[in-house]
Scaffold this active site. Sequence first.
Site, PDB file in Angstrom:
ATOM      1  N   ASP A   1       4.057  -4.605  -7.389  1.00 35.03           N
ATOM      2  CA  ASP A   1       3.471  -3.368  -6.848  1.00 35.03           C
ATOM      3  C   ASP A   1       4.059  -2.143  -7.533  1.00 35.03           C
ATOM      4  O   ASP A   1       3.572  -1.034  -7.328  1.00 35.03           O
ATOM      5  CB  ASP A   1       3.672  -3.279  -5.329  1.00 35.03           C
ATOM      6  CG  ASP A   1       5.128  -3.439  -4.924  1.00 35.03           C
ATOM      7  OD1 ASP A   1       5.744  -4.437  -5.339  1.00 35.03           O
ATOM      8  OD2 ASP A   1       5.650  -2.568  -4.202  1.00 35.03           O
TER       9      ASP A   1
ATOM     10  N   LYS B   1       4.550  12.080  -2.793  1.00 30.88           N
ATOM     11  CA  LYS B   1       5.368  10.953  -2.330  1.00 30.88           C
ATOM     12  C   LYS B   1       6.369  11.479  -1.311  1.00 30.88           C
ATOM     13  O   LYS B   1       7.145  12.389  -1.618  1.00 30.88           O
ATOM     14  CB  LYS B   1       6.093  10.305  -3.519  1.00 30.88           C
ATOM     15  CG  LYS B   1       6.943   9.098  -3.127  1.00 30.88           C
ATOM     16  CD  LYS B   1       7.410   8.332  -4.350  1.00 30.88           C
ATOM     17  CE  LYS B   1       8.345   7.197  -3.989  1.00 30.88           C
ATOM     18  NZ  LYS B   1       8.762   6.440  -5.172  1.00 30.88           N
TER      19      LYS B   1
ATOM     20  N   GLY C   1       0.829  -1.211   0.000  1.00 27.68           N
ATOM     21  CA  GLY C   1       0.000   0.000   0.000  1.00 27.68           C
ATOM     22  C   GLY C   1       0.857   1.251   0.000  1.00 27.68           C
ATOM     23  O   GLY C   1       2.076   1.192   0.118  1.00 27.68           O
TER      24      GLY C   1
HETATM   25  P1  AMP Z   1       9.085   0.648  -3.115  1.00 24.73           P
HETATM   26  O1  AMP Z   1      10.199  -0.350  -3.024  1.00 24.73           O
HETATM   27  O2  AMP Z   1       9.543   2.082  -3.034  1.00 24.73           O
HETATM   28  O3  AMP Z   1       8.194   0.411  -4.260  1.00 24.73           O
HETATM   29  O4  AMP Z   1       8.211   0.451  -1.797  1.00 24.73           O
HETATM   30  C1  AMP Z   1       7.606  -0.759  -1.432  1.00 24.73           C
HETATM   31  C2  AMP Z   1       6.613  -0.533  -0.327  1.00 24.73           C
HETATM   32  O5  AMP Z   1       7.252   0.034   0.822  1.00 24.73           O
HETATM   33  C3  AMP Z   1       5.478   0.393  -0.667  1.00 24.73           C
HETATM   34  O6  AMP Z   1       4.347  -0.058   0.015  1.00 24.73           O
HETATM   35  C4  AMP Z   1       5.941   1.719  -0.115  1.00 24.73           C
HETATM   36  O7  AMP Z   1       4.891   2.601   0.175  1.00 24.73           O
HETATM   37  C5  AMP Z   1       6.637   1.282   1.154  1.00 24.73           C
HETATM   38  N1  AMP Z   1       7.678   2.220   1.579  1.00 24.73           N
HETATM   39  C6  AMP Z   1       8.885   2.434   1.009  1.00 24.73           C
HETATM   40  N2  AMP Z   1       9.571   3.371   1.689  1.00 24.73           N
HETATM   41  C7  AMP Z   1       8.799   3.759   2.716  1.00 24.73           C
HETATM   42  C8  AMP Z   1       8.946   4.688   3.808  1.00 24.73           C
HETATM   43  N3  AMP Z   1      10.042   5.406   3.952  1.00 24.73           N
HETATM   44  N4  AMP Z   1       7.923   4.806   4.661  1.00 24.73           N
HETATM   45  C9  AMP Z   1       6.809   4.091   4.527  1.00 24.73           C
HETATM   46  N5  AMP Z   1       6.604   3.194   3.566  1.00 24.73           N
HETATM   47  C10 AMP Z   1       7.580   3.015   2.667  1.00 24.73           C
HETATM   48 MG    MG Z   2       6.576   1.026  -4.989  1.00 22.46          MG
END
Ligand code: AMP
Ligand code: MG
Length: 486
Positions: free
Chosen positions: A254, A112, A90
Amino acid sequence: MNCLDTVSLSHSFADLGPQFSTRLTPQGLNEPRLLHVNQSLAHRLGLSAECTQSAEFLAVVSGNQALPQGQTLAAVYSGHQFGHWAGQLGDGRAHLLGAIETTTGPEELQLKGSGLTPYSRMGDGRAVLRSSVREYLASHAMKALGIPTTEALSLVASEDKVYRETIETAAIVCRVAPSFVRFGSFEHWANKPEQLKQLLHYVIKHFYPECGSPILQTDAELVQQMLRQVVRRSAQMVAHWQTVGFCHGVMNTDNMSILGLSIDYGPYAFMDSFAINSTPNTTDSGGRYAWFRQPSVVHWNLARLASCFLDICKEDPLQEVLAHYEKDYLAQYHWNMRQKMGWDQWLETDSTLVNEWWQLLHDHGADFSLSFRLLAQVTTETQSWLSLFNHSEAAQNWLQRYLERTKQNKQKNEARVAQMNRHNPLYVLRNHLAQQAIEGAQQGNMEPLERLFRVLTTPYDEQTGAEDLALPPTPEQRIAALSCSS
Ligand code: AMP
Ligand code: MG
């Protein structure tokens, strides 16, 4: 009068209901500074330059104020990460503000790095300036190259501290796309046919109206129709990545857009020195997302998407739709390679010459972008191109065969050169250039970012004074790989 008051907003995703998202307020940045605005995108969104310079605009894109009539939310989705089911993910640090109606349809605005959500898990809801600059620039570079992508409207920074490997500062990018629905949004509802159908009908109604309607078609038919479009668009997207030397780095389900947009720019790279197994992400030790695997990963991801629908559609028709992938991919790939090679048609035998091309680049670790770009001029000047391959015999042999093949063109040589220069960018967002923009921004100097942004706006046009931005990194500048931390 707030210039954002008159913006016409819609909230189709919010209207899907509370199972699909959580309404909440972002946590804005303290003392935000607007570092950059994509004015051409702002214009398409109906926002004047004056408006983007207003205090109201900054308040919105720094997460400190909702859009007038906005319905801010974080969406839920799940997904497969590095080949394994990861369960619920999510928007852990993203907030959807609503969609602006434009002449080409709604464009959603999403922050973001705007704070915690129910989906933040262990994360802090923040994004650092470093990764935000990278996302901001990549969105622009891809768009300018003509590659389907989410876009970025603004980049905002603050002195708020963020803890990663070191202490960094926070930033927010305002991303823009017709929809941020991912393969993982469907995977989330794989065992819940009601919600799955609701999302299916939503996506078709708003983004794939040509697929039909629930009144006239069965759900099984709708699934096949939509999947067919997603297969086509995803295949085209990754064919563009391959032919521009783009490695995404984190192709989890995702991070796959249901609209076939390149999305979630993390540890990506536009390759400098070519290696078929190049991967920019240090955490991808197995090379799952290496350059040569990207097309098959998209196919695998599409199969994960298709399998969500097994309760509403039989397996055979789903397999049948997935089977179109290779053909769709090759159609775009061959078209791109034909343009890049300067040929006026694609011949059966061209695959061999092109495969030998990749082998040649790989063997010499030649610069991806310049190898293509300088190939245009080999009929008048071969030394620059040959120097990328250390003047090797293999390169001279390949070049002879290329020149022979090129003689079969019906078009004139000038037309070949012009075609190649329209399809082989001189300027790409090399990692060391992004790094220079990051370091500038971190020190309060926006000139490197502004200059890079400007030059990347017309990546195919040679620009006086931008010679350095076309060069590969020196050994000291070279960035081999990037960590996932963002
Ligand atoms: P990503 O690898 O950037 O696609 O992130 C994968 C998941 O981790 C997604 O659900 C992101 O919203 C969550 N996510 C990544 N970085 C953060 C963060 N600093 N704080 C909260 N959620 C994160
Ligand atoms: Mg992502």
